[in-house]
Design a protein around this motif. Structure first.
Motif, PDB file in Angstrom:
ATOM      1  N   UNK A 172      39.096  73.588  24.421  1.00 33.32           N
ATOM      2  CA  UNK A 172      39.021  74.924  25.016  1.00 33.32           C
ATOM      3  C   UNK A 172      38.554  75.995  24.038  1.00 33.32           C
ATOM      4  N   UNK A 173      38.379  75.620  22.786  1.00 33.38           N
ATOM      5  CA  UNK A 173      37.961  76.608  21.790  1.00 33.38           C
ATOM      6  C   UNK A 173      36.695  76.100  21.113  1.00 33.38           C
ATOM      7  N   UNK A 174      35.566  76.536  21.618  1.00 33.96           N
ATOM      8  CA  UNK A 174      34.268  76.118  21.106  1.00 33.96           C
ATOM      9  C   UNK A 174      33.490  77.325  20.607  1.00 33.96           C
ATOM     10  N   UNK A 175      32.573  77.076  19.685  1.00 31.46           N
ATOM     11  CA  UNK A 175      31.667  78.133  19.236  1.00 31.46           C
ATOM     12  C   UNK A 175      30.534  78.277  20.235  1.00 31.46           C
ATOM     13  N   UNK A 176      30.017  79.486  20.383  1.00 30.52           N
ATOM     14  CA  UNK A 176      28.862  79.703  21.254  1.00 30.52           C
ATOM     15  C   UNK A 176      27.599  79.077  20.666  1.00 30.52           C
ATOM     16  N   UNK A 197      34.943  86.648  10.596  1.00 33.30           N
ATOM     17  CA  UNK A 197      35.785  85.933  11.551  1.00 33.30           C
ATOM     18  C   UNK A 197      36.029  86.764  12.806  1.00 33.30           C
ATOM     19  N   UNK A 198      36.309  88.054  12.634  1.00 37.66           N
ATOM     20  CA  UNK A 198      36.578  88.920  13.780  1.00 37.66           C
ATOM     21  C   UNK A 198      35.388  88.950  14.734  1.00 37.66           C
ATOM     22  N   UNK A 199      34.201  89.152  14.192  1.00 33.38           N
ATOM     23  CA  UNK A 199      33.018  89.252  15.043  1.00 33.38           C
ATOM     24  C   UNK A 199      32.705  87.937  15.730  1.00 33.38           C
ATOM     25  N   UNK A 200      32.898  86.841  15.015  1.00 32.13           N
ATOM     26  CA  UNK A 200      32.630  85.536  15.635  1.00 32.13           C
ATOM     27  C   UNK A 200      33.531  85.308  16.838  1.00 32.13           C
ATOM     28  N   UNK A 201      34.800  85.651  16.696  1.00 33.95           N
ATOM     29  CA  UNK A 201      35.719  85.432  17.809  1.00 33.95           C
ATOM     30  C   UNK A 201      35.412  86.361  18.985  1.00 33.95           C
ATOM     31  N   UNK A 202      35.037  87.601  18.685  1.00 37.92           N
ATOM     32  CA  UNK A 202      34.662  88.519  19.764  1.00 37.92           C
ATOM     33  C   UNK A 202      33.452  87.988  20.518  1.00 37.92           C
ATOM     34  N   UNK A 203      32.513  87.471  19.793  1.00 34.28           N
ATOM     35  CA  UNK A 203      31.302  86.917  20.401  1.00 34.28           C
ATOM     36  C   UNK A 203      31.637  85.699  21.269  1.00 34.28           C
ATOM     37  N   UNK A 204      32.436  84.777  20.725  1.00 32.58           N
ATOM     38  CA  UNK A 204      32.775  83.563  21.482  1.00 32.58           C
ATOM     39  C   UNK A 204      33.585  83.884  22.732  1.00 32.58           C
TER      40      UNK A 204
END
Length: 351
Positions: free
Chosen positions: A162-166, A306-313
């Motif tokens: 359930x937790x994948x990178x875009x 890390x913050x931006x990556x999670x917001x994007x995903x």
């Protein structure tokens, strides 16, 4: 860390949070009718617009075993020492997948076995990528001080896919899925208890600027290099304070986050007000001073990569856990500039 490829290689408003974050300006993937970010310059060669690369799984590093006498007569590898530490390790020991160097063993509680050694040949030690004290680096998650329930939930999400990178080329996200699936429930709880009890230090220094140093990517981190300064544009660039100490994986050596001039103040206003209805004020879920609220994570002072990556995903829905669904409408109307401003502000806060 860098939020951009060279201007000549991307659309005018596009940016990439390199090292750990894909860009928020998207290309239409006609082959599968879904959106994909521009190719990461450090991951592989640029692909034609719309072409989706195959998913990859990062191979695990097997234990190093040499036959008796294989290195007879060879000079011993040099011993290295991180600043502030009394310990000495070889470079191979620093990057040992199943017993990574711990420069400051007295600065954290005793590590659980899964954190210190992982499962040789099956799952790397948590302390390799996230560092023994959980501080992490721009290319992965900082775990220190995250709520116990949140860490448990994220590992369950990884187990369930359930937790994948875009960006499917983000190999360490897929590796985390593989590692989580090898962990027992007791190991998950032990790791969560360990990391959640460690206080988050101030390790990111945010600097507003119009121009930034030239950088190059090595090991998914942007290091400064010789070359003319360049306009920062719509980017945040996270780079080590001390390149040599970062290569030694010294958890006490921090990072500089260069952000556009005025971005901290703009991000503070957006976080506080929601931008006249465009989004929800951050403190509603993440608590006063963004230091967490129940199982919702604390954000203040964490790596902007890390913050931006999670917001994007979460905006694209590749993170599908229970809490991630709540973030999708919060992020839906935010622009690239909004996200740059928000992470500049959040990273500048005291943890």
């Amino acid at each position: 860390m860098k939020f951009s490829t060279p201007i000549s290689r991307v659309p005018l408003v596009a940016f990439i949070v390199a090292v750990s974050t894909a860009g928020l300006s998207l290309l239409t993937a006609h082959a599968q009718q879904r959106q994909m970010p521009p190719a990461w310059p450090y991951a592989q060669e640029q692909l034609p617009p719309g072409e989706i690369p195959p998913q990859v799984t990062a191979p695990l590093t097997p234990p190093v075993t040499n036959p008796p006498g294989a290195n007879a007569g060879a000079p011993a590898p040099p011993l290295l020492q991180a600043k502030g530490s009394t310990a000495k390790f070889t470079q191979q020991q620093v990057g040992n997948s199943y017993a990574p160097a711990d420069w400051f063993p007295d600065s954290h509680p005793p590590m659980p076995e899964i954190v210190a050694h992982g499962k040789p040949g099956v799952a790397r030690a948590c302390g390799l990528c996230h560092l023994p004290d959980g501080r992490g680096r721009p290319e992965n998650a900082p775990l220190q001080g995250l709520p116990y329930d949140y860490i448990v939930q994220q590992l369950h999400d990884f187990q369930q896919g359930l937790r994948r990178s875009a960006d499917p080329r983000k190999a360490n996200t897929l590796e985390m899925e593989n590692i989580a699936r090898t962990m027992s429930e007791d190991e998950i709880k032990e790791a969560a208890k360990y990391f959640s009890t460690i206080k988050v230090p101030k390790y990111v220094r945010v600097v507003e600027t119009d121009k930034v140093p030239a950088t190059r990517v090595q090991g998914e981190i942007f290091f400064t290099t010789d070359g003319p300064e360049e306009p920062i544009g719509l980017r945040v660039i996270e780079t080590p304070e001390d390149a040599a100490e970062t290569r030694l994986r010294n958890p006490k050596s921090g990072f500089i986050a260069y952000v556009p001039a005025g971005s901290i103040k703009r991000g503070e206003a957006l976080a506080a007000t929601g931008g006249t209805g465009r989004t929800t004020p951050c403190a509603v879920c993440h608590g006063p001073d963004l230091k967490g609220l129940g199982p919702v994570p604390n954000l203040a002072g964490r790596s902007p990569s890390y913050l931006a990556r999670q917001m994007y995903d979460m905006k694209l829905g590749t993170r599908k856990g229970a809490l991630s669904a709540l973030m999708m409408p919060v992020l839906a109307n935010l622009t690239d500039a909004d996200i740059v401003d928000l992470i500049a502000f959040i990273a500048s806060r005291e943890p």
